[in-house]
Write a protein that holds these residues in place. Structure first.
Motif, PDB file in Angstrom:
ATOM      1  N   TYR A   1       9.204 -86.601  -8.807  1.00  0.00           N
ATOM      2  CA  TYR A   1       8.714 -87.031 -10.117  1.00  0.00           C
ATOM      3  C   TYR A   1       8.712 -85.902 -11.147  1.00  0.00           C
ATOM      4  O   TYR A   1       8.060 -86.010 -12.190  1.00  0.00           O
ATOM      5  N   GLY A   2       9.449 -84.859 -10.837  1.00  0.00           N
ATOM      6  CA  GLY A   2       9.598 -83.777 -11.804  1.00  0.00           C
ATOM      7  C   GLY A   2      11.059 -83.504 -12.064  1.00  0.00           C
ATOM      8  O   GLY A   2      11.469 -82.365 -12.311  1.00  0.00           O
ATOM      9  N   LYS A   3      11.872 -84.558 -12.007  1.00  0.00           N
ATOM     10  CA  LYS A   3      13.311 -84.411 -12.180  1.00  0.00           C
ATOM     11  C   LYS A   3      13.648 -83.914 -13.584  1.00  0.00           C
ATOM     12  O   LYS A   3      13.054 -84.349 -14.564  1.00  0.00           O
ATOM     13  N   LEU A   4      14.617 -83.038 -13.646  1.00  0.00           N
ATOM     14  CA  LEU A   4      15.043 -82.497 -14.931  1.00  0.00           C
ATOM     15  C   LEU A   4      15.601 -83.596 -15.827  1.00  0.00           C
ATOM     16  O   LEU A   4      15.280 -83.655 -17.024  1.00  0.00           O
ATOM     17  N   ASP A   5      16.431 -84.481 -15.269  1.00  0.00           N
ATOM     18  CA  ASP A   5      16.998 -85.550 -16.100  1.00  0.00           C
ATOM     19  C   ASP A   5      15.925 -86.565 -16.507  1.00  0.00           C
ATOM     20  O   ASP A   5      15.998 -87.147 -17.588  1.00  0.00           O
ATOM     21  N   GLN A   6      14.919 -86.759 -15.668  1.00  0.00           N
ATOM     22  CA  GLN A   6      13.800 -87.640 -16.020  1.00  0.00           C
ATOM     23  C   GLN A   6      13.076 -87.120 -17.254  1.00  0.00           C
ATOM     24  O   GLN A   6      12.798 -87.860 -18.192  1.00  0.00           O
ATOM     25  N   ASP A   7      12.782 -85.817 -17.263  1.00  0.00           N
ATOM     26  CA  ASP A   7      12.061 -85.244 -18.391  1.00  0.00           C
ATOM     27  C   ASP A   7      12.927 -85.177 -19.649  1.00  0.00           C
ATOM     28  O   ASP A   7      12.430 -85.336 -20.766  1.00  0.00           O
ATOM     29  N   LEU A   8      14.225 -84.934 -19.465  1.00  0.00           N
ATOM     30  CA  LEU A   8      15.121 -84.932 -20.618  1.00  0.00           C
ATOM     31  C   LEU A   8      15.206 -86.318 -21.250  1.00  0.00           C
ATOM     32  O   LEU A   8      15.184 -86.459 -22.483  1.00  0.00           O
ATOM     33  N   ALA A   9      15.297 -87.349 -20.411  1.00  0.00           N
ATOM     34  CA  ALA A   9      15.362 -88.706 -20.934  1.00  0.00           C
ATOM     35  C   ALA A   9      14.086 -89.051 -21.692  1.00  0.00           C
ATOM     36  O   ALA A   9      14.126 -89.630 -22.788  1.00  0.00           O
ATOM     37  N   ALA A  10      12.931 -88.687 -21.133  1.00  0.00           N
ATOM     38  CA  ALA A  10      11.664 -88.955 -21.810  1.00  0.00           C
ATOM     39  C   ALA A  10      11.574 -88.198 -23.129  1.00  0.00           C
ATOM     40  O   ALA A  10      11.095 -88.726 -24.137  1.00  0.00           O
ATOM     41  N   ALA A  11      12.067 -86.958 -23.135  1.00  0.00           N
ATOM     42  CA  ALA A  11      12.013 -86.139 -24.353  1.00  0.00           C
ATOM     43  C   ALA A  11      12.857 -86.750 -25.460  1.00  0.00           C
ATOM     44  O   ALA A  11      12.419 -86.846 -26.614  1.00  0.00           O
ATOM     45  N   MET A  12      14.067 -87.173 -25.130  1.00  0.00           N
ATOM     46  CA  MET A  12      14.943 -87.747 -26.148  1.00  0.00           C
ATOM     47  C   MET A  12      14.427 -89.108 -26.611  1.00  0.00           C
ATOM     48  O   MET A  12      14.514 -89.448 -27.795  1.00  0.00           O
ATOM     49  N   MET A  13      13.867 -89.893 -25.690  1.00  0.00           N
ATOM     50  CA  MET A  13      13.317 -91.195 -26.077  1.00  0.00           C
ATOM     51  C   MET A  13      12.097 -91.061 -26.969  1.00  0.00           C
ATOM     52  O   MET A  13      11.736 -91.989 -27.696  1.00  0.00           O
ATOM     53  N   SER A  14      11.455 -89.896 -26.950  1.00  0.00           N
ATOM     54  CA  SER A  14      10.280 -89.696 -27.803  1.00  0.00           C
ATOM     55  C   SER A  14      10.646 -89.437 -29.257  1.00  0.00           C
ATOM     56  O   SER A  14       9.778 -89.464 -30.137  1.00  0.00           O
ATOM     57  N   ILE A  15      11.925 -89.190 -29.522  1.00  0.00           N
ATOM     58  CA  ILE A  15      12.369 -88.950 -30.903  1.00  0.00           C
ATOM     59  C   ILE A  15      12.404 -90.276 -31.660  1.00  0.00           C
ATOM     60  O   ILE A  15      12.848 -91.294 -31.124  1.00  0.00           O
ATOM     61  N   ASN A  16      11.966 -90.265 -32.901  1.00  0.00           N
ATOM     62  CA  ASN A  16      11.953 -91.474 -33.725  1.00  0.00           C
ATOM     63  C   ASN A  16      13.326 -92.136 -33.754  1.00  0.00           C
ATOM     64  O   ASN A  16      14.344 -91.464 -33.897  1.00  0.00           O
ATOM     65  N   ALA A  17      13.357 -93.458 -33.622  1.00  0.00           N
ATOM     66  CA  ALA A  17      14.550 -94.302 -33.785  1.00  0.00           C
ATOM     67  C   ALA A  17      15.519 -94.237 -32.615  1.00  0.00           C
ATOM     68  O   ALA A  17      16.562 -94.885 -32.651  1.00  0.00           O
TER      69      ALA A  17
ATOM     70  N   ILE B   1      21.838 -88.110 -38.426  1.00  0.00           N
ATOM     71  CA  ILE B   1      22.368 -86.803 -38.836  1.00  0.00           C
ATOM     72  C   ILE B   1      21.342 -85.711 -38.566  1.00  0.00           C
ATOM     73  O   ILE B   1      21.619 -84.722 -37.884  1.00  0.00           O
ATOM     74  N   ARG B   2      20.141 -85.910 -39.095  1.00  0.00           N
ATOM     75  CA  ARG B   2      19.113 -84.880 -38.926  1.00  0.00           C
ATOM     76  C   ARG B   2      18.457 -84.929 -37.550  1.00  0.00           C
ATOM     77  O   ARG B   2      17.608 -84.083 -37.234  1.00  0.00           O
ATOM     78  N   ALA B   3      18.861 -85.899 -36.726  1.00  0.00           N
ATOM     79  CA  ALA B   3      18.371 -85.935 -35.349  1.00  0.00           C
ATOM     80  C   ALA B   3      19.076 -84.908 -34.469  1.00  0.00           C
ATOM     81  O   ALA B   3      18.604 -84.619 -33.364  1.00  0.00           O
ATOM     82  N   VAL B   4      20.179 -84.341 -34.936  1.00  0.00           N
ATOM     83  CA  VAL B   4      20.916 -83.367 -34.127  1.00  0.00           C
ATOM     84  C   VAL B   4      20.048 -82.144 -33.814  1.00  0.00           C
ATOM     85  O   VAL B   4      19.867 -81.796 -32.636  1.00  0.00           O
ATOM     86  N   PRO B   5      19.478 -81.446 -34.807  1.00  0.00           N
ATOM     87  CA  PRO B   5      18.624 -80.300 -34.466  1.00  0.00           C
ATOM     88  C   PRO B   5      17.352 -80.703 -33.726  1.00  0.00           C
ATOM     89  O   PRO B   5      16.792 -79.892 -32.990  1.00  0.00           O
ATOM     90  N   VAL B   6      16.905 -81.941 -33.915  1.00  0.00           N
ATOM     91  CA  VAL B   6      15.729 -82.411 -33.181  1.00  0.00           C
ATOM     92  C   VAL B   6      16.070 -82.560 -31.696  1.00  0.00           C
ATOM     93  O   VAL B   6      15.297 -82.150 -30.821  1.00  0.00           O
ATOM     94  N   GLY B   7      17.232 -83.132 -31.403  1.00  0.00           N
ATOM     95  CA  GLY B   7      17.678 -83.248 -30.018  1.00  0.00           C
ATOM     96  C   GLY B   7      17.836 -81.886 -29.356  1.00  0.00           C
ATOM     97  O   GLY B   7      17.471 -81.697 -28.187  1.00  0.00           O
ATOM     98  N   GLU B   8      18.369 -80.924 -30.098  1.00  0.00           N
ATOM     99  CA  GLU B   8      18.488 -79.563 -29.566  1.00  0.00           C
ATOM    100  C   GLU B   8      17.111 -79.002 -29.222  1.00  0.00           C
ATOM    101  O   GLU B   8      16.928 -78.359 -28.179  1.00  0.00           O
ATOM    102  N   ALA B   9      16.147 -79.234 -30.110  1.00  0.00           N
ATOM    103  CA  ALA B   9      14.785 -78.719 -29.900  1.00  0.00           C
ATOM    104  C   ALA B   9      14.145 -79.326 -28.655  1.00  0.00           C
ATOM    105  O   ALA B   9      13.506 -78.624 -27.862  1.00  0.00           O
ATOM    106  N   MET B  10      14.327 -80.640 -28.472  1.00  0.00           N
ATOM    107  CA  MET B  10      13.739 -81.289 -27.299  1.00  0.00           C
ATOM    108  C   MET B  10      14.386 -80.780 -26.018  1.00  0.00           C
ATOM    109  O   MET B  10      13.717 -80.581 -24.997  1.00  0.00           O
ATOM    110  N   MET B  11      15.690 -80.555 -26.044  1.00  0.00           N
ATOM    111  CA  MET B  11      16.380 -79.963 -24.897  1.00  0.00           C
ATOM    112  C   MET B  11      15.790 -78.587 -24.596  1.00  0.00           C
ATOM    113  O   MET B  11      15.499 -78.257 -23.435  1.00  0.00           O
TER     114      MET B  11
END
Length: 362
Positions: free
Chosen positions: A228-244, A335-345
């Protein structure tokens, strides 16, 4: 309202509203003695900053960040360094137009969080959406800049690879091109097409969605943990937390369903005495643990919900009505989600690096 924090050992809590006096975050768990200046953080915030082209919202926010705590400088440090204590980062809001929302204070905007916030809390900030606004993501980008300092040997880059139905040609992929066009697109020819397409969408008062790809290079084997600490699990949750964001995939993602077992398997050989993968359908993660390959994540961003076309909705009092959303909005929020995705990664990788070091002693 709870759930404003993200991460485990590297933990970020954001605060503030779209039309409030300021937004920001508190970063906890950052190791001490890391060089950190406001100028370094500002570099990433400037990528996300609104009003830089006709293709983004014209809200004029400088997004100037101030480091309020957690950094110390004297003659022995040779510059500002982290102290290991909580780092507070603050960004003032300077260009709110709350009057733009006066006509819709009692109406629920389709596609927005108005209805659900009202249903859950019995109150909502109708001026720009409050906490549900994408304005909050500026704090994430600031925190992501801190996270990058923890994993300096990892390169994190994002790109917009699809706008509406139009995709880049991956054979023309050029990372250097990402910083040469307003879409963060790695394909110069596709960027020209994006401009024509979005001009038409923008002039029609409508909006478009997008797909973003974020790639992390330099992550070693071993980050992440079962079950329950999978890297891809946390990445998916992080990206899904971004608006839209409405969908996330790792590596081949949904396309892997169309592959055979032979096609999908990332075969291995030995090259110069080291293991080498012959493909990367897994996106750099197997069993929730990094393989040493590039980590590849894509996420889909829906069209901006605030558009000028009249839409059907209801009021807080239960009456049926129409709504037309005024104000300044991105015709393509992707467009502006690109740097946000980088930040979550960056935040996820910093957290997993610290967790790996704590467990394995490396």
């Amino acid at each position: 309202m709870s759930h404003n924090s993200f991460g485990h050992l590297f933990r970020v809590t954001t605060f503030g509203e779209s039309h409030g006096p300021a937004i920001g975050c508190v970063v906890d768990g950052c190791p001490p003695r890391l060089p950190l200046t406001a100028a370094e953080i500002q570099t990433y915030l400037d990528k996300r900053r609104p009003g830089q082209s006709r293709f983004t919202t014209q809200r004029q926010e400088p997004d100037t960040v101030r480091i309020m705590s957690g950094v110390f400088e004297d003659e022995r440090t040779g510059g500002p360094v982290t102290t290991g204590t909580p780092i507070m980062l603050m960004i003032e809001n300077v260009d709110q137009r709350s009057k733009d929302y006066a006509d819709i204070r009692d109406k629920f905007r389709p596609g927005h969080a108005d209805y659900t916030y009202q249903g859950k809390y019995g109150i909502r900030d109708y001026k720009g959406g409050g906490r549900s606004s994408a304005r909050e993501t500026a704090a994430r980008v600031a925190a992501g800049a801190v996270a990058r300092k923890i994993v300096p040997d990892v390169t994190i880059r994002g790109a917009l690879i699809q706008m509406g139905p139009h995709r880049i040609d991956r054979s023309r992929w050029d990372w250097a091109e990402v910083d040469r066009n307003p879409f963060f697109a790695p394909d110069a020819k596709a960027a020209e097409g994006f401009a024509d397409y979005l001009d038409g969408i923008r002039k029609a008062g409508s909006s478009a969605g997008a797909v973003i790809e974020v790639v992390a290079s330099g992550v070693p084997v071993g980050w992440g943990a079962p079950l329950y600490g999978k890297l891809d699990q946390d990445l998916a949750a992080a990206m899904m937390s971004i608006n839209a964001v409405k969908g996330v995939e790792i590596g081949a993602g949904f396309e892997s369903a169309a592959l055979t077992g032979e096609q999908n398997a990332d075969e291995m050989r030995i090259r110069d005495g080291k293991p080498e993968f012959l493909s990367n359908h897994a996106g750099g993660i197997l069993g929730g643990i990094s393989t040493g390959q590039d980590i590849v994540v894509r996420f889909a961003v829906k069209p901006t919900s605030s558009i000028l076309s009249p839409r059907q909705t209801i009021t807080a009092g239960g009456a049926e009505t129409d709504i037309l959303t005024k104000g300044r909005h991105d015709p393509c929020v992707g467009i502006r989600a690109v740097p946000v995705g980088e930040a979550m990664m960056a935040m996820v990788l910093a957290d997993h690096f610290l967790r790996h070091r704590a467990q394995m002693g490396e």
